[in-house]
Scaffold this motif. Structure first.
Motif, PDB file in Angstrom:
ATOM      1  N   ILE A  32       0.837  -1.358   0.026  1.00 26.48           N
ATOM      2  CA  ILE A  32      -0.082  -0.128  -0.100  1.00 26.48           C
ATOM      3  C   ILE A  32       1.020   1.303  -0.112  1.00 26.48           C
ATOM      4  CG2 ILE A  32      -1.697   1.204   1.217  1.00 26.48           C
ATOM      5  CD1 ILE A  32      -2.553  -1.434   2.414  1.00 26.48           C
ATOM      6  N   LYS A  33       0.586   2.059  -1.084  1.00 28.16           N
ATOM      7  CA  LYS A  33       1.569   3.410  -1.189  1.00 28.16           C
ATOM      8  C   LYS A  33       0.714   4.175  -0.283  1.00 28.16           C
ATOM      9  CE  LYS A  33       2.886   4.239  -5.112  1.00 28.16           C
ATOM     10  NZ  LYS A  33       3.140   4.656  -6.732  1.00 28.16           N
ATOM     11  N   LEU A  34       1.418   4.779   0.613  1.00 27.28           N
ATOM     12  CA  LEU A  34       1.085   5.756   1.827  1.00 27.28           C
ATOM     13  C   LEU A  34       1.175   7.180   1.259  1.00 27.28           C
ATOM     14  CD1 LEU A  34       2.045   4.649   5.127  1.00 27.28           C
ATOM     15  CD2 LEU A  34      -0.105   4.355   4.065  1.00 27.28           C
ATOM     16  N   LEU A  35       2.343   7.576   0.575  1.00 23.62           N
ATOM     17  CA  LEU A  35       2.684   8.830   0.285  1.00 23.62           C
ATOM     18  C   LEU A  35       3.618   8.809  -1.145  1.00 23.62           C
ATOM     19  CD1 LEU A  35       3.092  11.927   1.308  1.00 23.62           C
ATOM     20  CD2 LEU A  35       4.992  11.076   2.557  1.00 23.62           C
ATOM     21  N   THR A  36       3.428   9.777  -1.838  1.00 24.60           N
ATOM     22  CA  THR A  36       4.286  10.042  -3.008  1.00 24.60           C
ATOM     23  C   THR A  36       4.507  11.607  -3.158  1.00 24.60           C
ATOM     24  OG1 THR A  36       3.453   8.136  -4.450  1.00 24.60           O
ATOM     25  CG2 THR A  36       4.400  10.096  -5.708  1.00 24.60           C
ATOM     26  N   LYS A  37       5.465  12.123  -2.946  1.00 24.73           N
ATOM     27  CA  LYS A  37       5.728  13.590  -2.885  1.00 24.73           C
ATOM     28  C   LYS A  37       6.973  14.062  -3.924  1.00 24.73           C
ATOM     29  CE  LYS A  37       3.136  15.960  -0.257  1.00 24.73           C
ATOM     30  NZ  LYS A  37       2.023  16.980  -0.625  1.00 24.73           N
ATOM     31  N   GLU A  38       6.792  15.127  -4.504  1.00 28.00           N
ATOM     32  CA  GLU A  38       7.823  15.800  -5.007  1.00 28.00           C
ATOM     33  C   GLU A  38       8.214  17.104  -4.427  1.00 28.00           C
ATOM     34  OE1 GLU A  38       8.618  18.104  -9.178  1.00 28.00           O
ATOM     35  OE2 GLU A  38       7.641  16.159  -9.407  1.00 28.00           O
ATOM     36  N   LEU A  39       9.672  17.022  -3.938  1.00 30.81           N
ATOM     37  CA  LEU A  39       9.899  18.320  -3.129  1.00 30.81           C
ATOM     38  C   LEU A  39      10.978  19.045  -3.591  1.00 30.81           C
ATOM     39  CD1 LEU A  39       9.998  16.088   0.183  1.00 30.81           C
ATOM     40  CD2 LEU A  39       8.240  17.679  -0.351  1.00 30.81           C
ATOM     41  N   ASP A  40      11.209  20.339  -3.410  1.00 24.89           N
ATOM     42  CA  ASP A  40      12.325  21.054  -3.806  1.00 24.89           C
ATOM     43  C   ASP A  40      13.516  20.749  -3.024  1.00 24.89           C
ATOM     44  OD1 ASP A  40      13.959  24.074  -3.458  1.00 24.89           O
ATOM     45  OD2 ASP A  40      13.122  23.650  -5.619  1.00 24.89           O
ATOM     46  N   PHE A  41      14.593  20.453  -3.686  1.00 23.06           N
ATOM     47  CA  PHE A  41      15.762  19.967  -2.666  1.00 23.06           C
ATOM     48  C   PHE A  41      16.225  21.347  -1.950  1.00 23.06           C
ATOM     49  CE2 PHE A  41      20.385  20.018  -2.291  1.00 23.06           C
ATOM     50  CZ  PHE A  41      20.547  18.744  -1.583  1.00 23.06           C
ATOM     51  N   CYS A  42      16.488  22.459  -2.380  1.00 29.27           N
ATOM     52  CA  CYS A  42      16.938  23.263  -1.932  1.00 29.27           C
ATOM     53  C   CYS A  42      16.162  23.822  -0.660  1.00 29.27           C
ATOM     54  CB  CYS A  42      17.161  24.735  -2.987  1.00 29.27           C
ATOM     55  SG  CYS A  42      18.674  24.365  -4.152  1.00 29.27           S
ATOM     56  N   GLU A  43      14.757  23.869  -0.796  1.00 26.89           N
ATOM     57  CA  GLU A  43      14.031  24.217   0.213  1.00 26.89           C
ATOM     58  C   GLU A  43      14.125  23.203   1.409  1.00 26.89           C
ATOM     59  OE1 GLU A  43       9.826  24.481  -0.962  1.00 26.89           O
ATOM     60  OE2 GLU A  43      10.569  26.111  -2.470  1.00 26.89           O
ATOM     61  N   GLU A  44      14.293  21.944   1.092  1.00 33.47           N
ATOM     62  CA  GLU A  44      14.654  21.038   2.125  1.00 33.47           C
ATOM     63  C   GLU A  44      15.944  21.007   2.696  1.00 33.47           C
ATOM     64  OE1 GLU A  44      11.776  19.924   3.318  1.00 33.47           O
ATOM     65  OE2 GLU A  44      10.709  20.826   1.481  1.00 33.47           O
ATOM     66  N   SER A  45      16.848  21.301   2.190  1.00 31.65           N
ATOM     67  CA  SER A  45      18.318  21.043   2.327  1.00 31.65           C
ATOM     68  C   SER A  45      18.604  22.161   3.481  1.00 31.65           C
ATOM     69  CB  SER A  45      19.437  21.229   1.191  1.00 31.65           C
ATOM     70  OG  SER A  45      19.442  22.422   0.859  1.00 31.65           O
ATOM     71  N   VAL A  46      18.256  23.292   3.280  1.00 30.01           N
ATOM     72  CA  VAL A  46      18.632  24.200   4.514  1.00 30.01           C
ATOM     73  C   VAL A  46      17.983  23.829   5.810  1.00 30.01           C
ATOM     74  CG1 VAL A  46      18.902  26.193   2.729  1.00 30.01           C
ATOM     75  CG2 VAL A  46      16.663  25.747   3.817  1.00 30.01           C
ATOM     76  N   LYS A  47      17.079  23.072   5.972  1.00 29.75           N
ATOM     77  CA  LYS A  47      16.511  22.697   7.041  1.00 29.75           C
ATOM     78  C   LYS A  47      17.218  21.554   8.039  1.00 29.75           C
ATOM     79  CE  LYS A  47      11.707  23.573   4.998  1.00 29.75           C
ATOM     80  NZ  LYS A  47      10.586  23.055   4.610  1.00 29.75           N
ATOM     81  N   VAL A  48      18.063  21.115   7.287  1.00 32.61           N
ATOM     82  CA  VAL A  48      19.180  20.244   8.034  1.00 32.61           C
ATOM     83  C   VAL A  48      20.517  20.612   7.913  1.00 32.61           C
ATOM     84  CG1 VAL A  48      17.685  17.962   7.770  1.00 32.61           C
ATOM     85  CG2 VAL A  48      19.183  18.618   6.011  1.00 32.61           C
ATOM     86  N   ASP A  49      20.594  22.144   7.822  1.00 31.91           N
ATOM     87  CA  ASP A  49      21.692  22.955   7.730  1.00 31.91           C
ATOM     88  C   ASP A  49      22.632  22.374   6.728  1.00 31.91           C
ATOM     89  OD1 ASP A  49      20.940  24.158   9.953  1.00 31.91           O
ATOM     90  OD2 ASP A  49      21.577  22.524  11.328  1.00 31.91           O
ATOM     91  N   LYS A  50      22.154  22.194   5.333  1.00 29.45           N
ATOM     92  CA  LYS A  50      23.065  22.072   4.155  1.00 29.45           C
ATOM     93  C   LYS A  50      22.601  23.095   3.451  1.00 29.45           C
ATOM     94  CE  LYS A  50      25.028  18.205   5.358  1.00 29.45           C
ATOM     95  NZ  LYS A  50      26.353  18.233   5.440  1.00 29.45           N
TER      96      LYS A  50
END
Length: 155
Positions: free
Chosen positions: A86-104
């Motif tokens: 069963i597929k719970l989640l399929t998402k496309e995310l912007d790498f740059c928006e997400e990377s800064v949230k883990v200090d990258k």
């Protein structure tokens, strides 16, 4: 979707419930590469502490890799989370928006990469076999990495 949700999804996949005395001990969670030699990121190691992760506890992730080329503005993260078939989640995310949230930073420059991050796992993780597939691609469609994380939750 916020990175905390992505990390929580990944962390949940890595979280394995404490086994009841009559059950076999939980298997260690795994994180493996699913790409090939053309991927821009080559992982040296991913360590999880504790492994198997425990519901309601902090999961510490320590990883090291080598990046052949920069990951640039416009890169995308493709995330799929399944429980069994069963597929719970399929998402496309912007790498740059997400990377800064883990200090990258973004762009993420070529060279040695390290990640040390902690995630608190929820106590209410439903039982089942979880699989998370993460692919990262630069705007030119070069695959940065493909990872599969698996874990089994017990009652």
């Amino acid at each position: 979707m916020r990175l905390t949700t992505v990390l929580l999804s990944l962390a949940c996949v890595l979280g394995v419930a404490t086994a009841m005395p009559f059950l076999p001990p939980p298997a260690n969670a795994t994180v493996v590469e699913c790409g090939d030699d053309t991927d821009l990121l080559k992982i040296d190691y991913v360590n999880l502490d504790p492994n198997p992760p425990q519901k309601g506890q902090v999961l510490n992730i320590d990883a090291k890799a080598f990046l052949k080329e920069n990951v640039v503005e416009g890169a995308k993260i493709f995330l799929t989370v399944k429980v069994g078939v069963i597929k719970l989640l399929t998402k496309e995310l912007d790498f740059c928006e997400e990377s800064v949230k883990v200090d990258k930073p973004c762009p993420l420059l070529a060279g040695e990469q390290t990640l040390k991050h902690s995630v608190e796992l929820p106590k209410e993780i439903p039982p089942g076999k979880y699989l998370v597939n993460v692919k990262v691609k630069n705007p030119d469609e070069k695959q940065v990495t493909c990872l599969v994380a698996t874990a089994v939750f017990t009652l």
